[in-house]
Design a protein around this motif. Structure first.
Motif, short mmCIF file in Angstrom:
data_model
loop_
_atom_site.label_atom_id
_atom_site.label_comp_id
_atom_site.label_asym_id
_atom_site.label_seq_id
_atom_site.Cartn_x
_atom_site.Cartn_y
_atom_site.Cartn_z
N ALA A 25 0.83 -1.20 0.00
CA ALA A 25 0.00 0.00 0.00
C ALA A 25 0.87 1.26 0.00
CB ALA A 25 -0.93 0.00 1.21
N ASP A 26 1.97 1.23 0.75
CA ASP A 26 2.88 2.38 0.76
C ASP A 26 3.52 2.60 -0.60
OD1 ASP A 26 2.31 2.86 3.41
OD2 ASP A 26 4.11 1.84 4.18
N GLU A 27 3.88 1.51 -1.26
CA GLU A 27 4.47 1.62 -2.60
C GLU A 27 3.47 2.22 -3.59
OE1 GLU A 27 6.06 -2.09 -3.92
OE2 GLU A 27 7.30 -2.32 -2.13
N ARG A 28 2.21 1.77 -3.53
CA ARG A 28 1.18 2.33 -4.42
C ARG A 28 0.95 3.81 -4.14
NH1 ARG A 28 -1.55 -2.61 -3.37
NH2 ARG A 28 -2.73 -1.56 -1.74
N GLU A 29 0.96 4.18 -2.88
CA GLU A 29 0.76 5.58 -2.51
C GLU A 29 1.92 6.45 -3.00
OE1 GLU A 29 0.22 7.88 1.66
OE2 GLU A 29 -0.82 5.98 1.44
N ALA A 30 3.13 5.96 -2.87
CA ALA A 30 4.30 6.71 -3.35
C ALA A 30 4.27 6.84 -4.87
CB ALA A 30 5.58 6.02 -2.89
N ARG A 31 3.89 5.77 -5.56
CA ARG A 31 3.80 5.82 -7.01
C ARG A 31 2.74 6.82 -7.45
NH1 ARG A 31 2.49 0.77 -7.92
NH2 ARG A 31 4.63 0.07 -7.64
N ARG A 32 1.61 6.84 -6.76
CA ARG A 32 0.54 7.79 -7.09
C ARG A 32 1.00 9.24 -6.86
NH1 ARG A 32 -3.72 6.65 -3.40
NH2 ARG A 32 -3.53 4.57 -4.26
N ALA A 33 1.77 9.48 -5.80
CA ALA A 33 2.28 10.82 -5.53
C ALA A 33 3.27 11.25 -6.60
CB ALA A 33 2.94 10.86 -4.15
N ARG A 34 4.12 10.32 -7.05
CA ARG A 34 5.07 10.66 -8.12
C ARG A 34 4.35 11.01 -9.41
NH1 ARG A 34 8.03 6.27 -5.93
NH2 ARG A 34 7.23 4.88 -7.53
N TRP A 35 3.34 10.21 -9.79
CA TRP A 35 2.61 10.50 -11.02
C TRP A 35 1.85 11.81 -10.91
CZ3 TRP A 35 3.17 8.94 -15.71
CH2 TRP A 35 3.77 7.73 -15.96
N ALA A 36 1.30 12.11 -9.74
CA ALA A 36 0.58 13.37 -9.57
C ALA A 36 1.53 14.55 -9.73
CB ALA A 36 -0.09 13.41 -8.19
N ALA A 37 2.73 14.45 -9.16
CA ALA A 37 3.70 15.54 -9.29
C ALA A 37 4.15 15.71 -10.73
CB ALA A 37 4.91 15.26 -8.38
N VAL A 38 4.37 14.61 -11.43
CA VAL A 38 4.83 14.68 -12.82
C VAL A 38 3.75 15.29 -13.71
CG1 VAL A 38 5.43 13.29 -14.84
CG2 VAL A 38 6.48 12.81 -12.65
N CYS A 39 2.53 14.80 -13.58
CA CYS A 39 1.44 15.29 -14.44
C CYS A 39 1.11 16.75 -14.15
CB CYS A 39 0.20 14.42 -14.26
SG CYS A 39 0.43 12.75 -14.89
N THR A 40 1.04 17.11 -12.90
CA THR A 40 0.74 18.49 -12.54
C THR A 40 1.85 19.42 -13.02
OG1 THR A 40 -0.45 17.71 -10.59
CG2 THR A 40 0.14 20.04 -10.65
N GLY A 41 3.09 19.03 -12.81
CA GLY A 41 4.20 19.86 -13.27
C GLY A 41 4.22 20.03 -14.77
N ALA A 42 3.93 18.96 -15.49
CA ALA A 42 3.94 19.04 -16.96
C ALA A 42 2.80 19.94 -17.46
CB ALA A 42 3.81 17.65 -17.57
N VAL A 43 1.62 19.78 -16.90
CA VAL A 43 0.48 20.61 -17.33
C VAL A 43 0.72 22.07 -17.02
CG1 VAL A 43 -1.94 21.10 -16.83
CG2 VAL A 43 -1.22 18.77 -17.25
N LEU A 44 1.22 22.37 -15.82
CA LEU A 44 1.48 23.77 -15.47
C LEU A 44 2.62 24.36 -16.29
CD1 LEU A 44 0.99 23.69 -11.61
CD2 LEU A 44 -0.52 24.69 -13.32
N ALA A 45 3.62 23.55 -16.60
CA ALA A 45 4.72 24.05 -17.44
C ALA A 45 4.22 24.38 -18.84
CB ALA A 45 5.84 23.02 -17.49
N LEU A 46 3.39 23.52 -19.40
CA LEU A 46 2.84 23.80 -20.73
C LEU A 46 1.92 25.02 -20.72
CD1 LEU A 46 2.09 20.20 -22.02
CD2 LEU A 46 3.87 21.76 -22.80
N ALA A 47 1.12 25.14 -19.66
CA ALA A 47 0.25 26.31 -19.57
C ALA A 47 1.06 27.60 -19.42
CB ALA A 47 -0.70 26.15 -18.38
N GLY A 48 2.11 27.57 -18.63
CA GLY A 48 2.96 28.74 -18.47
C GLY A 48 3.69 29.10 -19.74
N LEU A 49 4.15 28.09 -20.46
CA LEU A 49 4.84 28.34 -21.72
C LEU A 49 3.89 28.93 -22.75
CD1 LEU A 49 7.51 28.06 -23.21
CD2 LEU A 49 6.80 25.78 -23.90
N ALA A 50 2.66 28.40 -22.80
CA ALA A 50 1.67 28.94 -23.73
C ALA A 50 1.33 30.38 -23.37
CB ALA A 50 0.42 28.08 -23.72
N ALA A 51 1.18 30.67 -22.09
CA ALA A 51 0.87 32.03 -21.66
C ALA A 51 2.04 32.97 -21.98
CB ALA A 51 0.57 32.05 -20.16
N ALA A 52 3.26 32.49 -21.80
CA ALA A 52 4.42 33.32 -22.12
C ALA A 52 4.47 33.66 -23.60
CB ALA A 52 5.71 32.61 -21.70
#
Length: 108
Positions: A25-52
């Motif tokens: 369960a801890d491994e699944r939770e850590a994997r979910r946190a990593r994917w959330a950080a990656v996806c959120t960072g990528a979406v916000l980076a693309l949005a910021g680049l488009a806005a720039a």
């Protein structure tokens, strides 16, 4: 479920099973946190680049697209950190990147 070994009671076997389930369960939770950080960072980076890019083509001061680009860079770095398991640092970097973008928006 583990097999009972002579000299080992059923309670010990159940404890080992729950420890294994907790570790999974801890491994699944850590994997979910990593994917959330990656996806959120990528979406916000693309949005910021488009806005720039949009602000760069407009009549906004040069500081505005620069702030969006710097914030997008911070969010992209947060995505990289999140993919490597540094989710707490990635979260703080996402917040900082968003704050830089919001500050740049105030100059418009």
């Amino acid at each position: 479920m583990g097999l009972a070994v002579p000299g080992q009671d059923a309670e010990t076997v159940e404890d080992e099973d729950t420890e294994e389930e907790d570790a999974e369960a801890d491994e699944r939770e850590a994997r979910r946190a990593r994917w959330a950080a990656v996806c959120t960072g990528a979406v916000l980076a693309l949005a910021g680049l488009a806005a720039a890019l949009l602000r760069l083509t407009g009549s906004a001061p040069l500081l505005v697209p620069a702030a969006y680009a710097c914030g997008a860079g911070g969010c992209a770095l947060a995505a990289v950190l999140g993919s490597r398991g540094r989710t707490r640092r990635a979260l703080w970097l996402l917040v900082a990147g968003l704050m830089v973008m919001a500050l740049g928006d105030q100059f418009d």
